[in-house]
Write a protein that holds these residues in place. Sequence first.
Motif, mmCIF file in Angstrom:
data_model
loop_
_atom_site.group_PDB
_atom_site.id
_atom_site.type_symbol
_atom_site.label_atom_id
_atom_site.label_comp_id
_atom_site.label_asym_id
_atom_site.label_seq_id
_atom_site.Cartn_x
_atom_site.Cartn_y
_atom_site.Cartn_z
ATOM 1 N N SER A 21 9.165 85.933 58.576
ATOM 2 C CA SER A 21 8.318 86.510 59.630
ATOM 3 C C SER A 21 8.649 87.958 59.973
ATOM 4 O O SER A 21 7.924 88.576 60.758
ATOM 5 C CB SER A 21 8.446 85.668 60.903
ATOM 6 N N LEU A 32 5.295 77.466 62.540
ATOM 7 C CA LEU A 32 6.501 78.075 61.991
ATOM 8 C C LEU A 32 6.108 79.051 60.889
ATOM 9 O O LEU A 32 5.414 78.686 59.947
ATOM 10 C CB LEU A 32 7.431 77.006 61.419
ATOM 11 N N ARG A 82 2.713 73.680 67.507
ATOM 12 C CA ARG A 82 3.779 74.597 67.089
ATOM 13 C C ARG A 82 3.516 75.104 65.668
ATOM 14 O O ARG A 82 3.136 74.330 64.780
ATOM 15 C CB ARG A 82 5.142 73.915 67.162
ATOM 16 N N VAL A 126 2.895 75.236 59.129
ATOM 17 C CA VAL A 126 3.902 76.153 58.579
ATOM 18 C C VAL A 126 3.157 77.164 57.716
ATOM 19 O O VAL A 126 2.335 76.794 56.873
ATOM 20 C CB VAL A 126 4.961 75.423 57.731
ATOM 21 N N PHE A 155 6.776 70.651 63.648
ATOM 22 C CA PHE A 155 5.770 71.711 63.581
ATOM 23 C C PHE A 155 4.452 71.160 63.044
ATOM 24 O O PHE A 155 4.418 70.357 62.108
ATOM 25 C CB PHE A 155 6.249 72.857 62.694
ATOM 26 N N LYS A 195 10.221 69.827 58.035
ATOM 27 C CA LYS A 195 9.955 70.318 59.393
ATOM 28 C C LYS A 195 8.502 70.114 59.822
ATOM 29 O O LYS A 195 8.196 70.175 61.009
ATOM 30 C CB LYS A 195 10.306 71.812 59.496
ATOM 31 N N LEU A 209 10.638 82.680 61.551
ATOM 32 C CA LEU A 209 11.923 82.412 60.895
ATOM 33 C C LEU A 209 12.191 83.455 59.818
ATOM 34 O O LEU A 209 11.323 83.733 58.984
ATOM 35 C CB LEU A 209 11.918 81.010 60.290
ATOM 36 N N TRP A 255 17.537 74.003 57.461
ATOM 37 C CA TRP A 255 17.290 74.494 58.820
ATOM 38 C C TRP A 255 17.590 73.389 59.829
ATOM 39 O O TRP A 255 16.710 72.925 60.573
ATOM 40 C CB TRP A 255 15.847 74.971 58.947
ATOM 41 N N LEU A 289 16.543 73.207 63.543
ATOM 42 C CA LEU A 289 15.174 72.845 63.896
ATOM 43 C C LEU A 289 14.973 71.344 63.691
ATOM 44 O O LEU A 289 15.403 70.782 62.680
ATOM 45 C CB LEU A 289 14.165 73.620 63.042
ATOM 46 N N TYR A 315 4.475 79.854 68.699
ATOM 47 C CA TYR A 315 4.721 80.484 67.403
ATOM 48 C C TYR A 315 6.214 80.770 67.270
ATOM 49 O O TYR A 315 6.829 81.340 68.183
ATOM 50 C CB TYR A 315 3.917 81.776 67.291
ATOM 51 N N VAL A 316 6.795 80.376 66.128
ATOM 52 C CA VAL A 316 8.211 80.618 65.861
ATOM 53 C C VAL A 316 8.335 81.362 64.532
ATOM 54 O O VAL A 316 7.877 80.880 63.488
ATOM 55 C CB VAL A 316 9.018 79.300 65.792
#
Length: 316
Positions: free
Chosen positions: A30, A26, A24, A80, A77, A102, A51, A69, A72, A48-49
């Motif tokens: 973005s 982050l 994952r 990052v 993740f 995170k 934020l 956050w 989450l 892919y996330v």
Amino acid sequence: MHKSAMLRMEWFVEHYVKDGADVRVLDIGSYDIFGCYKELFEGYKLKYVGLDLEEGPNVDFIPKDAYSWDELEDESFDYVISGNAFEHIEFPWLTIREIFKKLKWGGFACILAPNSIYEHRYPLDCYRYYADGFRALAKWGGFEVIDVTVSGVPDENVSQEWTDEGNNDTMMVLAKASEELDLDAFPKFKCERRYKHAFEWSRRYFCLLKWIETENKEEKMEHFIKRNGFRNIYVYGYGPIGRLLYELLKELNTVQIQVIDKNAEKIQDLPVLSLDKEIDEGDTSCMLISVMDLWIKEELDKKYKKICKYYADELF
């Protein structure tokens, strides 16, 4: 998204990111403004996330609290990333702590922010970063710093696209790991181009100083024109030196003058050609380069192969 930032993040992805369906990533900040980092992961299986703080293109998650956050899961993740967002964050020391929370143990982070750029609120514009400033943030957040550079490049021979004077990006690669981690074992940038920039800035100030000190500039310029038989003169760059050249040539009123600038659309006080326009490259034409960067003549030679070119500091 300027090209040099994309190239730096692409380098991080190629050298640090391992693909997999359970991986994952982050991306902090973005929102897609003229490009985003998501395209770097095309063909990857990972998740892919994106934020950001408001809805928009490439935004997958909006936290209720900008600095907490909670929606989450902690340590969820593997990577990052953040590019050109930290200058807009009021309290980046809170953000770096949240990134640490995170990120999984053994995970990596890559953060880019400008070292120098004009003020650009979106909606705020708070900071510019040097290497020590980024190191301080990393230390506060609990990270181990693998590498931090200002205008760093993997190799001195990489393309000029890596250099963006308007931003001069500072880039930091971090690891969430124990102090026993061998930081020297990881890929790093080999050199920084900001020192080259410092030399180029000194050339600009030297050129301006010589301009002030030189007497009979009009006579010397007129002699230069007549000796070479020039009828058309193109001034490349409409910065401080370019303006001086333009005004001097305008006073002489003996040649046709045209200014060329890569940001032609932003110049309002006179007609300016952009780099995609064709020019007269005959024997009676020349180009005076007011931009003192050492690489620019090589770039102009690729675009304008036949016209003779002189740097402004060669004239006097």
